[in-house]
Structures are given as C-alpha cells and as structure tokens.
Design a protein around this motif. Structure first.
Motif, mmCIF file in Angstrom:
data_model
loop_
_atom_site.group_PDB
_atom_site.id
_atom_site.type_symbol
_atom_site.label_atom_id
_atom_site.label_comp_id
_atom_site.label_asym_id
_atom_site.label_seq_id
_atom_site.Cartn_x
_atom_site.Cartn_y
_atom_site.Cartn_z
ATOM 1 N N GLN A 40 0.825 -1.203 0.000
ATOM 2 C CA GLN A 40 0.000 0.000 0.000
ATOM 3 C C GLN A 40 0.863 1.259 0.000
ATOM 4 O O GLN A 40 0.576 2.232 -0.715
ATOM 5 C CB GLN A 40 -0.931 -0.004 1.217
ATOM 6 C CG GLN A 40 -2.044 -1.030 1.133
ATOM 7 C CD GLN A 40 -2.867 -1.100 2.413
ATOM 8 O OE1 GLN A 40 -2.349 -0.899 3.512
ATOM 9 N NE2 GLN A 40 -4.148 -1.386 2.268
ATOM 10 N N ILE A 41 1.934 1.239 0.802
ATOM 11 C CA ILE A 41 2.832 2.401 0.858
ATOM 12 C C ILE A 41 3.500 2.616 -0.491
ATOM 13 O O ILE A 41 3.571 3.741 -1.003
ATOM 14 C CB ILE A 41 3.887 2.212 1.964
ATOM 15 C CG1 ILE A 41 3.231 2.287 3.346
ATOM 16 C CG2 ILE A 41 4.984 3.273 1.851
ATOM 17 C CD1 ILE A 41 4.160 1.937 4.497
ATOM 18 N N ALA A 42 4.005 1.541 -1.096
ATOM 19 C CA ALA A 42 4.678 1.651 -2.393
ATOM 20 C C ALA A 42 3.735 2.187 -3.463
ATOM 21 O O ALA A 42 4.100 3.071 -4.250
ATOM 22 C CB ALA A 42 5.224 0.287 -2.807
ATOM 23 N N GLU A 43 2.510 1.663 -3.507
ATOM 24 C CA GLU A 43 1.534 2.107 -4.504
ATOM 25 C C GLU A 43 1.175 3.572 -4.302
ATOM 26 O O GLU A 43 1.088 4.338 -5.277
ATOM 27 C CB GLU A 43 0.275 1.245 -4.401
ATOM 28 C CG GLU A 43 -0.786 1.573 -5.440
ATOM 29 C CD GLU A 43 -2.012 0.688 -5.335
ATOM 30 O OE1 GLU A 43 -2.998 0.952 -6.035
ATOM 31 O OE2 GLU A 43 -1.983 -0.282 -4.546
ATOM 32 N N MET A 44 0.986 3.971 -3.047
ATOM 33 C CA MET A 44 0.627 5.346 -2.741
ATOM 34 C C MET A 44 1.743 6.311 -3.155
ATOM 35 O O MET A 44 1.496 7.364 -3.760
ATOM 36 C CB MET A 44 0.359 5.490 -1.247
ATOM 37 C CG MET A 44 0.083 6.906 -0.784
ATOM 38 S SD MET A 44 -0.194 6.981 1.010
ATOM 39 C CE MET A 44 1.378 6.373 1.620
ATOM 40 N N VAL A 45 2.979 5.949 -2.858
ATOM 41 C CA VAL A 45 4.122 6.803 -3.168
ATOM 42 C C VAL A 45 4.305 6.938 -4.675
ATOM 43 O O VAL A 45 4.485 8.052 -5.203
ATOM 44 C CB VAL A 45 5.403 6.235 -2.512
ATOM 45 C CG1 VAL A 45 6.649 6.924 -3.075
ATOM 46 C CG2 VAL A 45 5.344 6.422 -0.997
ATOM 47 N N GLU A 46 4.273 5.822 -5.384
ATOM 48 C CA GLU A 46 4.503 5.845 -6.826
ATOM 49 C C GLU A 46 3.395 6.571 -7.574
ATOM 50 O O GLU A 46 3.645 7.212 -8.602
ATOM 51 C CB GLU A 46 4.663 4.416 -7.343
ATOM 52 C CG GLU A 46 5.955 3.757 -6.872
ATOM 53 C CD GLU A 46 6.019 2.276 -7.172
ATOM 54 O OE1 GLU A 46 4.999 1.731 -7.671
ATOM 55 O OE2 GLU A 46 7.069 1.646 -6.912
ATOM 56 N N SER A 47 2.170 6.493 -7.074
ATOM 57 C CA SER A 47 1.057 7.185 -7.739
ATOM 58 C C SER A 47 1.094 8.690 -7.501
ATOM 59 O O SER A 47 0.357 9.436 -8.156
ATOM 60 C CB SER A 47 -0.279 6.616 -7.246
ATOM 61 O OG SER A 47 -0.462 6.878 -5.863
ATOM 62 N N ASN A 48 1.947 9.136 -6.592
ATOM 63 C CA ASN A 48 2.058 10.568 -6.295
ATOM 64 C C ASN A 48 3.421 11.141 -6.670
ATOM 65 O O ASN A 48 3.862 12.153 -6.098
ATOM 66 C CB ASN A 48 1.771 10.818 -4.813
ATOM 67 C CG ASN A 48 0.292 10.702 -4.475
ATOM 68 O OD1 ASN A 48 -0.495 11.613 -4.685
ATOM 69 N ND2 ASN A 48 -0.092 9.536 -3.955
ATOM 70 N N GLY A 49 4.084 10.493 -7.613
ATOM 71 C CA GLY A 49 5.323 11.055 -8.155
ATOM 72 C C GLY A 49 6.583 10.699 -7.401
ATOM 73 O O GLY A 49 7.645 11.262 -7.679
ATOM 74 N N GLY A 50 6.506 9.745 -6.449
ATOM 75 C CA GLY A 50 7.693 9.323 -5.716
ATOM 76 C C GLY A 50 8.150 7.951 -6.153
ATOM 77 O O GLY A 50 7.673 7.414 -7.160
ATOM 78 N N TRP A 51 9.075 7.362 -5.404
ATOM 79 C CA TRP A 51 9.541 6.022 -5.734
ATOM 80 C C TRP A 51 10.069 5.328 -4.485
ATOM 81 O O TRP A 51 10.369 5.957 -3.468
ATOM 82 C CB TRP A 51 10.610 6.063 -6.818
ATOM 83 C CG TRP A 51 11.922 6.686 -6.411
ATOM 84 C CD1 TRP A 51 13.013 6.044 -5.889
ATOM 85 C CD2 TRP A 51 12.287 8.077 -6.491
ATOM 86 N NE1 TRP A 51 14.024 6.925 -5.642
ATOM 87 C CE2 TRP A 51 13.604 8.189 -6.008
ATOM 88 C CE3 TRP A 51 11.633 9.223 -6.934
ATOM 89 C CZ2 TRP A 51 14.275 9.413 -5.949
ATOM 90 C CZ3 TRP A 51 12.290 10.433 -6.857
ATOM 91 C CH2 TRP A 51 13.603 10.523 -6.382
ATOM 92 N N VAL A 52 10.172 4.008 -4.582
ATOM 93 C CA VAL A 52 10.676 3.193 -3.481
ATOM 94 C C VAL A 52 12.189 3.063 -3.621
ATOM 95 O O VAL A 52 12.698 2.630 -4.654
ATOM 96 C CB VAL A 52 10.031 1.787 -3.484
ATOM 97 C CG1 VAL A 52 10.654 0.909 -2.392
ATOM 98 C CG2 VAL A 52 8.522 1.895 -3.280
ATOM 99 N N VAL A 53 12.911 3.441 -2.579
ATOM 100 C CA VAL A 53 14.372 3.317 -2.570
ATOM 101 C C VAL A 53 14.768 1.898 -2.186
ATOM 102 O O VAL A 53 15.626 1.281 -2.824
ATOM 103 C CB VAL A 53 14.996 4.326 -1.581
ATOM 104 C CG1 VAL A 53 16.514 4.136 -1.515
ATOM 105 C CG2 VAL A 53 14.655 5.756 -1.977
ATOM 106 N N SER A 54 14.150 1.366 -1.145
ATOM 107 C CA SER A 54 14.430 -0.010 -0.719
ATOM 108 C C SER A 54 13.239 -0.550 0.044
ATOM 109 O O SER A 54 12.467 0.210 0.645
ATOM 110 C CB SER A 54 15.687 -0.080 0.157
ATOM 111 O OG SER A 54 15.487 0.638 1.372
#
Length: 211
Positions: A40-54
């Motif tokens: 959920q965190i990864a999806e939320m971040v990526e849908s708002n212009g961010g990305w997962v570092v690790s």
C-alpha cells in the motif's frame, strides 16, 4: 557607479534563491499485515510522483513478518504522505521528522561557480596566445584544474537541489501479532526478557514443525 562586487552578486543570488530544505522522516508502526502495508505504501508513493528506494521483509515466524521500506516523495507532499502512512497503522510506536537547510551552501556554491566559469573561459582564450609547447601544457593543466573544480561544484549543487526536491521517509513495520504482550502465568515480560522469550518460542515452534 554600476560596478557590482562579488558580495553584491552573492546577496542577489541569495535573495532570489528559494529555501532548500532536505526533509527526512522515520516511522515505526504496527499494522494488521506487513506485506499488505508495504504494498500500500509503495503504490501510494509511486502514484504521487515518488519512488521506493528499498523494501525488505523479514520472516519472524510461520504467520508473521516484520519489514521496512524507504521511499522518496515530492517535498511539497511530504506532510500528506507522512500522515497517510500513519493512517495505515493500528498504532504508531515512534515518529520523527527533521529538516536540514542547505540554502546557504547552495548559494555559496553558485557564487563560486559564477567566478570559476569566466576564469576558465579566459584560460581557454590564452591557449590561442601560447607560443610554445611548454606554455600550452601549463595552460592546459590550469584549465583542467578549473574544469574539474567546476564539475565538482555542479555535481554538489545538483545533489542538494534533488535532495531538497524529494524528501525521504523510512517506515518500520511490525504486524499486530508481534505487538501483543506475552503472558505466562500472570507474568508479562518486557524489553530484553520479552525479546528472549519470543526468540525461544520461535525456535521451539520451528523444532515442532521440523519434528
């Protein structure tokens, strides 16, 4: 008098420069299911212009996993992202947020760059005026030194700019199953004792499964 001193130029840059703040957040939360919360965190971040570092998941037992995830989010959405991650929690056990103002360093680098680039241009012009190989080598050495310093400054400025544009948030996740207190004959161990008992129970569970 229309002459502008280097100090005046630096002041002008500083006045027009937007504040650069590198923001960092840390969260420790209890969730129903670690894998689901990480997704959920990864999806939320990526849908708002961010990305997962690790992202990491650790198997604690047959039914429970702990984990952590580090993400980068647009700086202007830092607060909303932080609150949205807290909203996923059954309990927030720890939270912290910090900001590092790097505006002065960025302005100083910009001022140094503004002085070095014209100097490098003048040194390049000297190459056409050199009369022998020795002079040409000396000019080239100085030019290489200046160009190297310019590249270092540009790289640092780019790093500061990008770091301020995207904030970092690290979330540590514990499933609700592991957050519940252990009770044996009316005794509720805490701290090191609780950790030791959980490790022992985990080992015994693994032995039973093996047998």
């Amino acid at each position: 008098d229309t002459t502008t001193t280097s100090q005046d130029a630096g002041d002008g840059v500083e006045q027009s420069q937007e504040r650069l703040i590198i923001r960092t957040g840390n969260l420790s939360i209890v969730v129903v299911d670690t894998e689901t919360a990480v997704s959920q965190i990864a999806e939320m971040v990526e849908s708002n212009g961010g990305w997962v570092v690790s992202s990491n998941l650790y198997k604690y037992s047959e039914t429970a996993k702990t984990g952590d995830i580090t993400v980068r989010v647009p700086a202007d959405g830092y607060n909303s992202a932080f609150e949205a991650m807290k909203a996923l929690a059954l309990e927030v056990t720890n939270e912290s947020s910090s900001g590092q103002d790097v505006t002065d360093e960025y302005v100083d680098l910009a001022s140094r760059l503004g002085n070095l680039e014209p100097t490098a241009d003048r040194v390049r012009a000297f190459l056409a005026e050199t009369e022998n190989v020795e002079e040409a080598l000396a000019v080239n050495m100085e030019l290489s030194r200046l160009e190297g310093e310019i590249e270092v400054i540009k790289g640092r400025m780019e790093y500061l700019s990008k770091s301020a544009a995207f904030s970092t948030i690290t979330v540590h996740l514990t499933p609700d199953e592991l957050s519940q207190p252990i009770e044996l004959a009316g005794w509720q161990p805490k701290g090191v004792a609780k950790d030791a008992l959980e490790s022992l129970l985990g080992a015994l569970q693994g032995l039973v499964s093996f047998l």
